[in-house]
Design an enzyme around this catalytic site. Structure first.
Site, short mmCIF file in Angstrom:
data_model
loop_
_atom_site.label_atom_id
_atom_site.label_comp_id
_atom_site.label_asym_id
_atom_site.label_seq_id
_atom_site.Cartn_x
_atom_site.Cartn_y
_atom_site.Cartn_z
N GLU A 106 0.83 -1.20 0.00
CA GLU A 106 0.00 0.00 0.00
C GLU A 106 0.86 1.25 0.00
OE1 GLU A 106 -4.07 -1.52 2.12
OE2 GLU A 106 -2.53 -0.70 3.41
N CYS A 119 3.58 8.47 0.76
CA CYS A 119 4.13 7.58 1.78
C CYS A 119 4.30 6.21 1.12
CB CYS A 119 3.14 7.52 2.93
SG CYS A 119 3.57 6.32 4.19
N CYS A 126 6.51 -6.87 7.75
CA CYS A 126 7.67 -6.37 8.50
C CYS A 126 8.08 -7.44 9.49
CB CYS A 126 7.32 -5.08 9.24
SG CYS A 126 8.74 -4.35 10.09
N CYS A 130 6.43 -4.75 16.14
CA CYS A 130 6.05 -3.81 17.19
C CYS A 130 4.56 -4.07 17.52
CB CYS A 130 6.25 -2.37 16.73
SG CYS A 130 7.93 -2.05 16.16
N CYS A 133 1.45 -2.09 15.94
CA CYS A 133 1.47 -1.79 14.51
C CYS A 133 0.79 -2.89 13.69
CB CYS A 133 2.93 -1.62 14.07
SG CYS A 133 3.11 -1.47 12.28
N HIS A 238 8.94 6.15 20.67
CA HIS A 238 7.79 5.60 21.40
C HIS A 238 8.00 5.33 22.89
CE1 HIS A 238 6.22 5.54 17.43
NE2 HIS A 238 6.69 4.38 17.07
N CYS A 355 -0.89 6.11 9.81
CA CYS A 355 0.29 5.36 10.24
C CYS A 355 -0.09 4.09 10.95
CB CYS A 355 1.09 6.16 11.27
SG CYS A 355 1.92 7.53 10.60
N1 SAH Z 1 9.13 0.66 10.05
C1 SAH Z 1 9.34 2.05 10.06
C2 SAH Z 1 8.45 2.82 9.12
C3 SAH Z 1 7.02 2.40 8.98
S1 SAH Z 1 5.96 2.67 10.33
C4 SAH Z 1 9.21 2.59 11.46
O1 SAH Z 1 8.77 1.86 12.34
O2 SAH Z 1 9.58 3.73 11.68
C5 SAH Z 1 5.65 4.43 10.24
C6 SAH Z 1 5.31 5.05 11.59
O3 SAH Z 1 4.00 4.66 12.03
C7 SAH Z 1 6.26 4.65 12.70
O4 SAH Z 1 6.61 5.77 13.48
C8 SAH Z 1 5.42 3.69 13.49
O5 SAH Z 1 5.89 3.54 14.78
C9 SAH Z 1 4.05 4.32 13.40
N2 SAH Z 1 2.95 3.43 13.74
C10 SAH Z 1 2.90 2.09 13.63
N3 SAH Z 1 1.70 1.62 14.05
C11 SAH Z 1 0.98 2.70 14.44
C12 SAH Z 1 -0.35 2.86 14.93
N4 SAH Z 1 -1.18 1.83 15.09
N5 SAH Z 1 -0.78 4.11 15.20
C13 SAH Z 1 0.04 5.19 14.99
N6 SAH Z 1 1.30 5.08 14.52
C14 SAH Z 1 1.76 3.86 14.24
FE1 SF4 Z 2 7.73 -2.70 11.38
FE2 SF4 Z 2 5.48 -1.54 12.17
FE3 SF4 Z 2 7.54 -1.73 13.86
FE4 SF4 Z 2 7.69 -0.04 11.75
S1 SF4 Z 2 6.28 0.11 13.48
S2 SF4 Z 2 9.27 -1.49 12.48
S3 SF4 Z 2 6.51 -1.24 10.22
S4 SF4 Z 2 6.36 -3.46 13.00
#
Ligand code: SAH
Ligand code: SF4
Length: 369
Positions: A106, A119, A126, A130, A133, A238, A355
């Site tokens: 996406e 974006c 991934c 996390c 996410c 975070h 995000c």
């Molecule tokens: N993997 C990279 C980039 C993709 S995620 C990273 O982690 O930075 C892009 C951003 O969205 C990151 O800052 C991530 O922590 C945030 N993100 C992930 N899940 C989210 C959620 N459910 N709500 C808000 N931000 C989120």
């Molecule tokens: Fe991967 Fe989501 Fe963590 Fe970014 S926030 S490193 S996309 S699991």
């Protein structure tokens, strides 16, 4: 099966039009006995988002055919587009070649008053897991090639040309952020090569100030990015204590905060630029008063600013986002400590384009039509 593997191996070496350089294309023209100026013409179409040789008006028919049969011209196929009430567009693309053929990624276009940001995704899924996410819950399928990354931006450009936004919204791609699916720095080959094409004057010609790579904090890879292509850096922080960050951003167990701190201090920053520390606000988890102190203790306020992000829920998530009031209070208290902090408005939430909400289902039975 054997045939498929063979095809996949062949395709690995086939150049992809979205990521080809002028030099490579000129060499190809020369080897075909075609004047080199054709390479420039082809790239002019490419850079506008026209990847299908049949649509390149000033190119002779024979060359169009040769391009189609010798290059992977369109590594992505748009499968779905959703438009949010605020102008945000979310795209679902299917990969058309290589090992990940048939998988989905996406991308999101976010129009603002004076800029238009794409974006991009850098991986299918991934590996980093996390817990807040959506992409992380999908598991990891593979890395995108540079062509597949650049093609996302080109497809958005093309879409904005053919189906324009209302005139009050910005409809040009001025900025690119690597904040879609995947951890960009876990795919260095694809990401480094795509960055070169984005910054190349014969490519998308974007300055490094208009490109941002977001990472969960892979220290050696951040150092290499600083050497190879020192674009804007966003760190998914975070949490500002190891115990909590180990849980929220598990890569912290490998590269703890003190290691990340040193690395951020080394990152190459131009004048008036800063590193962004992303902080998704989770109610009762990382939004306590104690966290303000911890965060203030971590931030190097000369070089960094904090971006407080509202948590975007998704089906089956187990966190609650902090209230708007708490986010504003948190920001205010950071600011009073001399830290630049902003609260990021979420865009495109109605279409799950915000995000952490990106998760492209590749199995038809998981997808609503
Ligand atoms: N993997 C990279 C980039 C993709 S995620 C990273 O982690 O930075 C892009 C951003 O969205 C990151 O800052 C991530 O922590 C945030 N993100 C992930 N899940 C989210 C959620 N459910 N709500 C808000 N931000 C989120
Ligand atoms: Fe991967 Fe989501 Fe963590 Fe970014 S926030 S490193 S996309 S699991």
């Amino acid at each position: 099966m054997g045939g498929n593997l063979y095809n996949a191996a062949m395709q690995q070496n086939t150049p992809q039009l979205p990521a080809i350089t002028l030099e490579m294309l000129s060499e190809l023209m020369q080897s075909w006995g075609i004047p080199k100026y054709r390479a420039k013409q082809i790239l002019q179409w490419r850079n506008k988002g026209i990847l299908n040789p049949a649509l390149m008006l000033n190119i002779p028919g024979e060359l169009k055919e040769r391009l189609s049969s010798s290059l992977i011209c369109e590594p992505l196929q748009m499968v779905q587009r959703q438009c949010s009430a605020d102008g945000t567009r979310k795209y679902l693309f299917m990969l058309t070649s290589g090992r990940l053929k048939g998988k989905m990624v996406e991308s999101v276009y976010i129009p603002e008053e004076k800029r238009g940001t794409v974006c991009v995704s850098s991986q299918v899924g991934c590996v980093l897991d996390c817990p807040f996410c959506y992409t992380g819950t999908q598991g990891f399928e593979g890395n995108l090639t540079a062509g597949e990354i650049v093609a996302q931006i080109l497809a958005v450009k093309h879409d904005l040309l053919t189906e324009p936004l209302p005139p009050e919204l910005h409809a040009l791609v001025t900025h690119v952020v690597y904040m879609g699916m995947g951890e960009p720095l876990a795919n260095e080959p694809g990401v480094h090569e795509s960055l070169q094409i984005l910054m190349d004057s014969d490519g998308l010609n974007l300055s490094r100030r208009r490109i941002t790579v977001s990472t969960s904090g892979l220290v050696p890879q951040i150092d290499r990015l600083s050497e190879v292509a020192p674009v804007n850096l966003a760190i998914s922080l975070h949490a500002a204590e190891n115990q909590l960050r180990d849980e929220l951003v598990p890569i912290n167990r490998k590269h703890p905060l003190q290691e990340l701190r040193q690395c951020l201090n080394r990152y190459s920053l131009g004048k008036q630029r800063h590193i962004t520390l992303e902080y998704v606000m989770l109610d009762g988890v990382n939004d306590r008063n104690k966290d303000i102190e911890l965060l203030a203790g971590f931030v190097n306020s000369d070089r960094e600013r904090v971006n407080l992000i509202s948590f975007n829920p998704y089906p089956g998530n187990s966190y609650e986002g902090s209230s708007t009031q708490r986010m504003n209070e948190f920001a205010k208290r950071l600011i009073s400590k001399g830290i630049r902090a902003t609260v990021r408005r979420s865009r495109g939430q109605d279409i799950m384009a915000a995000c952490g909400q990106l998760k492209a289902e590749s199995k038809p039975d998981n997808r609503e039509s």
